[in-house]
Design a protein around this motif. Structure first.
Motif, PDB file in Angstrom:
ATOM      1  N   LEU A  36     -36.413 -28.358  12.406  1.00  0.00           N
ATOM      2  CA  LEU A  36     -37.488 -27.451  11.995  1.00  0.00           C
ATOM      3  C   LEU A  36     -37.387 -26.120  12.728  1.00  0.00           C
ATOM      4  O   LEU A  36     -36.840 -26.054  13.833  1.00  0.00           O
ATOM      5  CB  LEU A  36     -38.839 -28.093  12.328  1.00  0.00           C
ATOM      6  N   GLU A  71     -46.746 -35.537  18.105  1.00  0.00           N
ATOM      7  CA  GLU A  71     -46.167 -36.876  18.297  1.00  0.00           C
ATOM      8  C   GLU A  71     -46.380 -37.377  19.727  1.00  0.00           C
ATOM      9  O   GLU A  71     -46.507 -38.577  19.957  1.00  0.00           O
ATOM     10  CB  GLU A  71     -44.664 -36.860  18.003  1.00  0.00           C
ATOM     11  N   VAL A 106     -44.865 -30.264  15.849  1.00  0.00           N
ATOM     12  CA  VAL A 106     -44.573 -31.680  15.577  1.00  0.00           C
ATOM     13  C   VAL A 106     -44.454 -32.464  16.883  1.00  0.00           C
ATOM     14  O   VAL A 106     -45.045 -33.533  17.044  1.00  0.00           O
ATOM     15  CB  VAL A 106     -43.277 -31.827  14.734  1.00  0.00           C
ATOM     16  N   THR A 165     -35.050 -33.897  17.288  1.00  0.00           N
ATOM     17  CA  THR A 165     -36.503 -33.764  17.443  1.00  0.00           C
ATOM     18  C   THR A 165     -37.056 -35.033  18.083  1.00  0.00           C
ATOM     19  O   THR A 165     -37.985 -34.990  18.892  1.00  0.00           O
ATOM     20  CB  THR A 165     -37.158 -33.541  16.065  1.00  0.00           C
ATOM     21  N   ARG A 166     -36.452 -36.152  17.723  1.00  0.00           N
ATOM     22  CA  ARG A 166     -36.905 -37.430  18.293  1.00  0.00           C
ATOM     23  C   ARG A 166     -36.802 -37.406  19.815  1.00  0.00           C
ATOM     24  O   ARG A 166     -37.732 -37.806  20.524  1.00  0.00           O
ATOM     25  CB  ARG A 166     -36.078 -38.586  17.725  1.00  0.00           C
ATOM     26  N   PRO A 213     -28.588 -33.822  10.329  1.00  0.00           N
ATOM     27  CA  PRO A 213     -28.299 -34.433  11.626  1.00  0.00           C
ATOM     28  C   PRO A 213     -29.282 -35.549  11.981  1.00  0.00           C
ATOM     29  O   PRO A 213     -30.380 -35.624  11.424  1.00  0.00           O
ATOM     30  CB  PRO A 213     -28.429 -33.269  12.616  1.00  0.00           C
ATOM     31  N   THR A 214     -28.874 -36.396  12.905  1.00  0.00           N
ATOM     32  CA  THR A 214     -29.722 -37.491  13.392  1.00  0.00           C
ATOM     33  C   THR A 214     -31.030 -36.963  13.982  1.00  0.00           C
ATOM     34  O   THR A 214     -31.016 -35.970  14.699  1.00  0.00           O
ATOM     35  CB  THR A 214     -28.971 -38.254  14.507  1.00  0.00           C
ATOM     36  N   GLY A 215     -32.120 -37.624  13.651  1.00  0.00           N
ATOM     37  CA  GLY A 215     -33.396 -37.306  14.301  1.00  0.00           C
ATOM     38  C   GLY A 215     -34.041 -36.024  13.841  1.00  0.00           C
ATOM     39  O   GLY A 215     -34.822 -35.415  14.562  1.00  0.00           O
ATOM     40  N   CYS A 216     -33.728 -35.586  12.604  1.00  0.00           N
ATOM     41  CA  CYS A 216     -34.340 -34.338  12.133  1.00  0.00           C
ATOM     42  C   CYS A 216     -35.470 -34.621  11.142  1.00  0.00           C
ATOM     43  O   CYS A 216     -36.077 -33.705  10.603  1.00  0.00           O
ATOM     44  CB  CYS A 216     -33.301 -33.415  11.507  1.00  0.00           C
ATOM     45  N   GLY A 217     -35.753 -35.890  10.851  1.00  0.00           N
ATOM     46  CA  GLY A 217     -36.917 -36.199  10.036  1.00  0.00           C
ATOM     47  C   GLY A 217     -36.649 -36.815   8.671  1.00  0.00           C
ATOM     48  O   GLY A 217     -37.569 -36.950   7.867  1.00  0.00           O
ATOM     49  N   LYS A 218     -35.412 -37.242   8.400  1.00  0.00           N
ATOM     50  CA  LYS A 218     -35.091 -37.771   7.072  1.00  0.00           C
ATOM     51  C   LYS A 218     -35.858 -39.066   6.790  1.00  0.00           C
ATOM     52  O   LYS A 218     -36.471 -39.221   5.728  1.00  0.00           O
ATOM     53  CB  LYS A 218     -33.576 -38.006   6.931  1.00  0.00           C
ATOM     54  N   THR A 219     -35.805 -39.983   7.754  1.00  0.00           N
ATOM     55  CA  THR A 219     -36.473 -41.265   7.554  1.00  0.00           C
ATOM     56  C   THR A 219     -37.985 -41.074   7.472  1.00  0.00           C
ATOM     57  O   THR A 219     -38.665 -41.688   6.629  1.00  0.00           O
ATOM     58  CB  THR A 219     -36.082 -42.237   8.697  1.00  0.00           C
ATOM     59  N   ARG A 220     -38.503 -40.199   8.329  1.00  0.00           N
ATOM     60  CA  ARG A 220     -39.931 -39.910   8.315  1.00  0.00           C
ATOM     61  C   ARG A 220     -40.350 -39.326   6.963  1.00  0.00           C
ATOM     62  O   ARG A 220     -41.398 -39.645   6.414  1.00  0.00           O
ATOM     63  CB  ARG A 220     -40.260 -38.933   9.441  1.00  0.00           C
ATOM     64  N   ALA A 260     -47.252 -38.766   9.234  1.00  0.00           N
ATOM     65  CA  ALA A 260     -47.275 -37.298   9.288  1.00  0.00           C
ATOM     66  C   ALA A 260     -45.868 -36.742   9.079  1.00  0.00           C
ATOM     67  O   ALA A 260     -44.904 -37.234   9.661  1.00  0.00           O
ATOM     68  CB  ALA A 260     -47.813 -36.850  10.634  1.00  0.00           C
ATOM     69  N   TYR A 261     -45.766 -35.745   8.236  1.00  0.00           N
ATOM     70  CA  TYR A 261     -44.473 -35.096   8.018  1.00  0.00           C
ATOM     71  C   TYR A 261     -44.693 -33.606   7.830  1.00  0.00           C
ATOM     72  O   TYR A 261     -45.528 -33.191   7.026  1.00  0.00           O
ATOM     73  CB  TYR A 261     -43.758 -35.693   6.798  1.00  0.00           C
ATOM     74  N   SER A 262     -43.957 -32.825   8.562  1.00  0.00           N
ATOM     75  CA  SER A 262     -44.082 -31.376   8.467  1.00  0.00           C
ATOM     76  C   SER A 262     -42.894 -30.847   7.656  1.00  0.00           C
ATOM     77  O   SER A 262     -41.752 -30.936   8.096  1.00  0.00           O
ATOM     78  CB  SER A 262     -44.092 -30.811   9.889  1.00  0.00           C
TER      79      SER A 262
HETATM   80  N1  LIG Z   1     -40.443 -32.709   9.802  1.00  0.00           N
HETATM   81  C1  LIG Z   1     -40.953 -33.613  10.652  1.00  0.00           C
HETATM   82  N2  LIG Z   1     -42.252 -33.936  10.594  1.00  0.00           N
HETATM   83  C2  LIG Z   1     -42.764 -34.852  11.437  1.00  0.00           C
HETATM   84  N3  LIG Z   1     -42.051 -35.500  12.388  1.00  0.00           N
HETATM   85  C3  LIG Z   1     -40.754 -35.223  12.501  1.00  0.00           C
HETATM   86  C4  LIG Z   1     -40.138 -34.278  11.635  1.00  0.00           C
HETATM   87  N4  LIG Z   1     -38.834 -34.203  11.980  1.00  0.00           N
HETATM   88  C5  LIG Z   1     -38.646 -35.056  12.999  1.00  0.00           C
HETATM   89  N5  LIG Z   1     -39.798 -35.675  13.325  1.00  0.00           N
HETATM   90  C6  LIG Z   1     -39.964 -36.611  14.454  1.00  0.00           C
HETATM   91  O1  LIG Z   1     -38.667 -37.020  14.828  1.00  0.00           O
HETATM   92  C7  LIG Z   1     -38.541 -38.448  14.760  1.00  0.00           C
HETATM   93  C8  LIG Z   1     -37.175 -38.799  14.200  1.00  0.00           C
HETATM   94  O2  LIG Z   1     -37.120 -38.507  12.839  1.00  0.00           O
HETATM   95  P1  LIG Z   1     -36.379 -39.461  11.799  1.00  0.00           P
HETATM   96  O3  LIG Z   1     -37.062 -39.291  10.502  1.00  0.00           O
HETATM   97  O4  LIG Z   1     -36.262 -40.843  12.321  1.00  0.00           O
HETATM   98  O5  LIG Z   1     -34.940 -38.783  11.802  1.00  0.00           O
HETATM   99  P2  LIG Z   1     -33.647 -39.103  10.940  1.00  0.00           P
HETATM  100  O6  LIG Z   1     -33.987 -40.172   9.957  1.00  0.00           O
HETATM  101  O7  LIG Z   1     -33.291 -37.793  10.312  1.00  0.00           O
HETATM  102  O8  LIG Z   1     -32.614 -39.544  11.948  1.00  0.00           O
HETATM  103  C9  LIG Z   1     -39.698 -38.919  13.899  1.00  0.00           C
HETATM  104  O9  LIG Z   1     -40.098 -40.199  14.277  1.00  0.00           O
HETATM  105  C10 LIG Z   1     -40.756 -37.875  14.193  1.00  0.00           C
HETATM  106  O10 LIG Z   1     -41.390 -38.182  15.406  1.00  0.00           O
END
Ligand SMILES: Nc1ncnc2c1ncn2[C@@H]1O[C@H](COP(=O)(O)OP(=O)(O)O)[C@@H](O)[C@H]1O
Ligand SMILES: [Mg+2]
Length: 269
Positions: A178, A190, A186, A222-223, A42-49, A16-18
């Motif tokens: 977000l 989660e 989100v 967000t994480r 920034p860290t934990g904002c959804g890049k990897t997701r 899931a990605y918003s």
């Molecule tokens: N846009 C988004 N849509 C869905 N989940 C998100 C989103 N942004 C953050 N998250 C949540 O935050 C967690 C951390 O995101 P992650 O992609 O690992 O961050 P980053 O790679 O930017 O450090 C994800 O596992 C998910 O639970």
């Protein structure tokens, strides 16, 4: 019947990605036009997701490498290893994706050693080649190869920024946390905690993010809000959950911590 069923199956394995803007369309265009992509934020904002979501959506294999300060070019390209008395070449993750196609995602690229840039340059211009010095091969990336890298420009470490000669080879997308309503949705999704109980956690995160650059190096991701909401959902008290997931991870300074607890106590009751 079976075919109809197949076509209407929900996308179970697409993470899931918003989206917060046009990043999904941009990713698809970059993929179609074979352009390398740089994700900043920034860290934990959804890049990897986001990358996991897009890879699954486009049906592409994804190989993720988390970069660290010991990661050298050979860790990506490959090296000769001793195997039962023989010396054999073993492809690294980047080489494997260049040979087979798919997405190679280098997370936190600025952490890697400087020689990694040398490997990425010929791959990220119109040559799209990966020369393997040690084997004498020059691999041409197939149309189905895409390079995606990410980094966090927020760190106040001048040594850890991307050189212009490297960054100007990528199409770049800036990520941020977000907007309030989407972040609440989100985190609720989660964690399983309902939106009404998630809302004050997101409001607290906003207050703590405002301190970034003064007392804190990084704001609440967000994480971390999702961790906090999960702890609350599992029955932990709100205050304990906030302390262990939204305050302790941010600072080791007793004074700063006391100030953060004061802010939290004012918002969360
Ligand atoms: N846009 C988004 N849509 C869905 N989940 C998100 C989103 N942004 C953050 N998250 C949540 O935050 C967690 C951390 O995101 P992650 O992609 O690992 O961050 P980053 O790679 O930017 O450090 C994800 O596992 C998910 O639970
Ligand atoms: Mg990441």
């Amino acid at each position: 019947m079976n075919i109809a069923l197949k076509n209407t199956l929900p996308d179970y394995d697409i993470p899931a990605y918003s989206p917060s803007g046009n990043e999904c369309a941009l990713f698809e265009s970059a993929w179609i036009r074979q352009l390398p992509l740089l994700l900043k934020g920034p860290t934990g904002c959804g890049k990897t997701r986001f990358v996991a979501h897009m890879a699954a959506k486009l049906g592409l294999p994804l190989s993720t490498v988390s970069c660290h300060d010991d990661l050298a070019a050979a860790d990506l390209t490959g090296r000769y290893l001793l195997k039962g008395g023989d010396t054999v070449w073993v492809d690294g993750p980047l080489t494997r994706v260049v040979r087979a196609g798919g997405i190679c995602y280098l997370d936190e690229i600025v952490e890697a050693r400087k020689d990694v840039a040398v490997v990425l340059h010929p791959l990220t211009d119109d040559r799209r080649i990966l020369p393997l010095e040690r084997t004498g091969e020059v691999l041409e990336a197939p149309p189905g190869f895409m390079l995606v890298v990410s980094y966090n420009p927020g760190y106040q470490n001048l040594l850890k920024t991307l050189k212009p000669s490297t960054r100007q080879r990528f199409v770049a997308i800036e990520f941020d946390f977000l907007p309030r309503a989407s972040e609440i949705a989100v985190v609720a999704e989660e964690s399983g905690l309902d939106e009404a109980r998630v809302a004050p956690l997101v409001d607290l995160a906003h207050r703590l993010r405002a301190l970034k650059g003064q007392d804190l190096e990084e704001g609440v991701s967000t994480r971390l809000i999702a961790y906090c909401a999960s702890l609350v959902d599992s029955g932990l008290s709100l205050r304990d959950a906030v302390l262990s997931s939204m305050i302790e991870p941010l600072t080791d300074e007793p004074d700063v911590k006391a100030a953060l607890i004061e802010i939290a106590d004012a918002i969360i009751r």
